[in-house]
Design an enzyme around this catalytic site. Structure first.
Site, PDB file in Angstrom:
ATOM      1  N   ARG A 207       0.839  -1.198   0.000  1.00  0.00           N
ATOM      2  CA  ARG A 207       0.000   0.000   0.000  1.00  0.00           C
ATOM      3  C   ARG A 207       0.873   1.247   0.000  1.00  0.00           C
ATOM      4  O   ARG A 207       0.622   2.207  -0.727  1.00  0.00           O
ATOM      5  CB  ARG A 207      -0.926  -0.004   1.226  1.00  0.00           C
ATOM      6  CG  ARG A 207      -1.994  -1.094   1.140  1.00  0.00           C
ATOM      7  CD  ARG A 207      -3.077  -0.890   2.177  1.00  0.00           C
ATOM      8  NE  ARG A 207      -2.791  -1.526   3.452  1.00  0.00           N
ATOM      9  CZ  ARG A 207      -3.370  -2.653   3.882  1.00  0.00           C
ATOM     10  NH1 ARG A 207      -4.271  -3.267   3.148  1.00  0.00           N
ATOM     11  NH2 ARG A 207      -3.065  -3.150   5.060  1.00  0.00           N
ATOM     12  N   PHE A 223     -12.750  -7.001  -2.499  1.00  0.00           N
ATOM     13  CA  PHE A 223     -12.329  -7.817  -1.349  1.00  0.00           C
ATOM     14  C   PHE A 223     -11.632  -6.891  -0.343  1.00  0.00           C
ATOM     15  O   PHE A 223     -10.494  -7.103   0.058  1.00  0.00           O
ATOM     16  CB  PHE A 223     -11.376  -8.939  -1.773  1.00  0.00           C
ATOM     17  CG  PHE A 223     -11.884  -9.782  -2.911  1.00  0.00           C
ATOM     18  CD1 PHE A 223     -12.723 -10.851  -2.659  1.00  0.00           C
ATOM     19  CD2 PHE A 223     -11.531  -9.495  -4.233  1.00  0.00           C
ATOM     20  CE1 PHE A 223     -13.199 -11.646  -3.710  1.00  0.00           C
ATOM     21  CE2 PHE A 223     -12.006 -10.272  -5.285  1.00  0.00           C
ATOM     22  CZ  PHE A 223     -12.830 -11.354  -5.033  1.00  0.00           C
ATOM     23  N   ASP A 245     -17.065  -5.882  -0.278  1.00  0.00           N
ATOM     24  CA  ASP A 245     -16.728  -7.108   0.454  1.00  0.00           C
ATOM     25  C   ASP A 245     -18.029  -7.859   0.729  1.00  0.00           C
ATOM     26  O   ASP A 245     -19.084  -7.239   0.930  1.00  0.00           O
ATOM     27  CB  ASP A 245     -16.012  -6.787   1.776  1.00  0.00           C
ATOM     28  CG  ASP A 245     -15.232  -7.982   2.323  1.00  0.00           C
ATOM     29  OD1 ASP A 245     -13.989  -7.970   2.252  1.00  0.00           O
ATOM     30  OD2 ASP A 245     -15.875  -8.935   2.824  1.00  0.00           O
ATOM     31  N   SER A 246     -17.950  -9.182   0.762  1.00  0.00           N
ATOM     32  CA  SER A 246     -19.173  -9.965   0.979  1.00  0.00           C
ATOM     33  C   SER A 246     -19.520 -10.077   2.460  1.00  0.00           C
ATOM     34  O   SER A 246     -20.580 -10.573   2.818  1.00  0.00           O
ATOM     35  CB  SER A 246     -19.018 -11.362   0.373  1.00  0.00           C
ATOM     36  OG  SER A 246     -17.901 -11.992   0.947  1.00  0.00           O
ATOM     37  N   ALA A 274     -17.899  -9.982  -5.002  1.00  0.00           N
ATOM     38  CA  ALA A 274     -17.085  -9.143  -5.883  1.00  0.00           C
ATOM     39  C   ALA A 274     -17.394  -9.405  -7.360  1.00  0.00           C
ATOM     40  O   ALA A 274     -17.394  -8.473  -8.172  1.00  0.00           O
ATOM     41  CB  ALA A 274     -15.602  -9.380  -5.606  1.00  0.00           C
ATOM     42  N   ASP A 294      -7.790  -8.147  -4.357  1.00  0.00           N
ATOM     43  CA  ASP A 294      -7.022  -8.817  -3.284  1.00  0.00           C
ATOM     44  C   ASP A 294      -7.896  -9.871  -2.605  1.00  0.00           C
ATOM     45  O   ASP A 294      -8.276  -9.723  -1.438  1.00  0.00           O
ATOM     46  CB  ASP A 294      -6.542  -7.763  -2.276  1.00  0.00           C
ATOM     47  CG  ASP A 294      -5.705  -8.387  -1.166  1.00  0.00           C
ATOM     48  OD1 ASP A 294      -5.112  -9.462  -1.391  1.00  0.00           O
ATOM     49  OD2 ASP A 294      -5.655  -7.806  -0.056  1.00  0.00           O
ATOM     50  N   CYS A 334      -2.853 -14.536  -2.325  1.00  0.00           N
ATOM     51  CA  CYS A 334      -2.200 -14.999  -1.103  1.00  0.00           C
ATOM     52  C   CYS A 334      -2.221 -16.525  -1.025  1.00  0.00           C
ATOM     53  O   CYS A 334      -2.045 -17.100   0.038  1.00  0.00           O
ATOM     54  CB  CYS A 334      -2.850 -14.369   0.127  1.00  0.00           C
ATOM     55  SG  CYS A 334      -4.598 -14.723   0.259  1.00  0.00           S
TER      56      CYS A 334
HETATM   57  N1  SAH Z   1      -7.727  -6.406   0.885  1.00  0.00           N
HETATM   58  C1  SAH Z   1      -7.800  -6.652   2.302  1.00  0.00           C
HETATM   59  C2  SAH Z   1      -7.715  -8.094   2.665  1.00  0.00           C
HETATM   60  C3  SAH Z   1      -8.712  -8.974   1.966  1.00  0.00           C
HETATM   61  S1  SAH Z   1      -9.007 -10.488   2.759  1.00  0.00           S
HETATM   62  C4  SAH Z   1      -6.704  -5.866   3.013  1.00  0.00           C
HETATM   63  O1  SAH Z   1      -5.768  -5.378   2.366  1.00  0.00           O
HETATM   64  O2  SAH Z   1      -6.782  -5.732   4.240  1.00  0.00           O
HETATM   65  C5  SAH Z   1     -10.268 -11.122   1.748  1.00  0.00           C
HETATM   66  C6  SAH Z   1     -11.640 -10.495   1.923  1.00  0.00           C
HETATM   67  O3  SAH Z   1     -12.469 -10.997   0.889  1.00  0.00           O
HETATM   68  C7  SAH Z   1     -12.339 -10.812   3.223  1.00  0.00           C
HETATM   69  O4  SAH Z   1     -12.677  -9.613   3.870  1.00  0.00           O
HETATM   70  C8  SAH Z   1     -13.614 -11.574   2.818  1.00  0.00           C
HETATM   71  O5  SAH Z   1     -14.752 -11.213   3.583  1.00  0.00           O
HETATM   72  C9  SAH Z   1     -13.786 -11.123   1.394  1.00  0.00           C
HETATM   73  N2  SAH Z   1     -14.478 -12.039   0.481  1.00  0.00           N
HETATM   74  C10 SAH Z   1     -14.392 -13.384   0.417  1.00  0.00           C
HETATM   75  N3  SAH Z   1     -15.088 -13.845  -0.634  1.00  0.00           N
HETATM   76  C11 SAH Z   1     -15.645 -12.760  -1.256  1.00  0.00           C
HETATM   77  C12 SAH Z   1     -16.455 -12.575  -2.407  1.00  0.00           C
HETATM   78  N4  SAH Z   1     -16.846 -13.598  -3.164  1.00  0.00           N
HETATM   79  N5  SAH Z   1     -16.796 -11.312  -2.754  1.00  0.00           N
HETATM   80  C13 SAH Z   1     -16.415 -10.256  -2.004  1.00  0.00           C
HETATM   81  N6  SAH Z   1     -15.635 -10.384  -0.905  1.00  0.00           N
HETATM   82  C14 SAH Z   1     -15.252 -11.606  -0.536  1.00  0.00           C
END
Ligand code: SAH
Length: 390
Positions: A207, A223, A245-246, A274, A294, A334
């Site tokens: 970031r 996400f 985010d979901s 997403a 992400d 990740c």
């Molecule tokens: N980008 C964040 C970390 C993401 S962790 C950071 O930098 O801090 C992954 C995230 O994706 C989680 O919050 C989870 O709730 C979300 N997630 C999981 N599946 C998803 C989907 N299908 N659509 C949207 N969000 C999702």
């Protein structure tokens, strides 16, 4: 301490510094040796001691080395030394109070992850061996300067494999509000109920590198979790930010963090899948100057590789279709079982399908407080690319 004998073939990998001993590397039948999960043992190959390890006869990773051969192994001394080194390394990085303080095997502390939020530690123990050391660990962690509270996050899915229960315990008093900062952005952390340990420090360095370039742009953070990328972008001057985010809890925390960071007017958070959100933005003719992708690990086990690779390709293709010409795609994975080359390949295919052209401007990786162990590729998991897209 009992002795666990290994087959000679195990030596080559262990000599490079790798810490894991697999069940099939043990002489004799592991299940018949009467070892209990977490027991400390002396590891031996024919004619030579390799040091002290803890075992779990029920796991494929049957033992993890803790220390090279010494006259005597004292748990408290060992823990104190390793923790001291881990803390000193973070201090070297200028990260004493807000960081990942311990990153498992990389810090010579197998099965242990510790994140620090000021006076609060969030601790993840993922192996029976580390769980057995918990009383000593509690003392050692409690003696770190400035620590008042320890949250034991014993609820990661990997604990099931080790036969450990799922629990969350709090030692000391959890402050009502825990705020950390990254640049100008401020984030409230919920170490007892947030995802994993509560915050994704692994993206902090990425970031810091990328966000200054997003000033003035319209940004989509897919996400988003608590908005690390999106709110960071707004604080760096992005004009209009959407976080998706979901998880309802994640979206609530984006809204709260936007307030703490003073950027509520520029940040919108939507609770949605997403993939669906991308479809709706496309249908509505929305365009963005930068998109962050992400996702959680789409490939958790090797056997998910094919399906997961397709998911990385699909979400990136959907994002690419929403980017203005000359926009930024910041795309990460990740999944340990999905390496940098595989991610780049997914991006290349996604660009081809979307009829876009993409160039890598920066390679991204896990933050420096998630160090890589040179002999253990398992410790390298986060990779990403910041790309320009035409
Ligand atoms: N980008 C964040 C970390 C993401 S962790 C950071 O930098 O801090 C992954 C995230 O994706 C989680 O919050 C989870 O709730 C979300 N997630 C999981 N599946 C998803 C989907 N299908 N659509 C949207 N969000 C999702």
């Amino acid at each position: 301490m009992r002795t666990l004998k290994l087959r000679r073939e195990a030596e080559r990998r262990l000599r490079t510094g790798h810490l894991w001993i697999y069940a099939n590397e043990i002489e004799g039948k592991l299940g018949t040796l009467g070892l209990t999960p977490g027991e400390l043992v002396d590891i031996e190959i024919p004619g030579k001691s390799l040091g002290v390890a803890y075992v779990n006869p029920n796991s494929l990773i049957a033992a993890r080395l803790l220390q090279a051969p010494t006259a005597q192994f004292d748990v408290d001394t060992w823990l104190a030394q390793r923790l001291h080194a881990a803390v000193a390394t973070r201090r070297m990085l200028g990260l004493a109070r807000q960081c990942r303080l311990v990153f498992g095997e990389s810090d010579g502390l197998p099965g242990l992850v510790v994140d620090r939020y000021g006076a609060v530690l969030s601790v993840q123990i993922t192996t029976a061996g580390m769980e057995r050391l918990r009383p000593s660990l509690a003392r050692a962690l409690g003696s770190i300067d400035g620590i008042e509270t320890i949250v034991w996050r014993g609820d990661s899915s990997s604990r099931t494999l080790e036969g450990l229960p799922s629990t969350v315990e709090i030692e000391g008093v959890l402050p009502e509000q825990i705020i950390i900062d990254e640049g100008n952005a401020r984030f409230a952390i919920a170490p007892a109920i947030g995802q994993k340990t509560g915050w994704f420090y692994d993206q902090r360095d990425n970031r810091a590198r990328v966000l200054p370039h997003l000033s003035g742009l319209r940004v989509l953070d897919l996400f988003s979790y608590g908005g690390g990328w999106g709110i960071g972008a707004a604080c760096a001057g992005a004009r209009d930010v959407w976080c998706v985010d979901s998880s309802n809890a994640a979206i609530e925390s984006v809204n709260a963090n936007a307030r703490y960071s003073g950027v509520s007017a520029n940040v919108r958070a939507i609770e949605a899948d997403a993939f669906d959100a991308c479809r709706e933005f496309k249908a509505g003719g929305e365009r963005f100057g930068a998109i962050v992708v992400d996702p959680p690990a789409f490939i958790k086990r090797k056997k998910d590789a094919e399906e997961g690779a397709l998911a990385y390709r699909r979400i990136n293709e959907a994002a690419l279709r929403l980017l203005e010409p000359g926009g930024w795609l910041i795309s990460c994975s990740c999944s340990h079982h999905f390496d940098e080359i595989s991610l780049l390949d997914a991006l290349r295919r996604a660009a081809q399908s979307a009829g876009r052209s993409l160039r890598v401007l920066m390679r991204l990786a896990q933050s420096s407080d998630h160090p890589e162990h040179p002999a253990m590729p398992e410790t390298r998991y986060l990779k990403g690319f910041a790309c320009s897209v035409w």
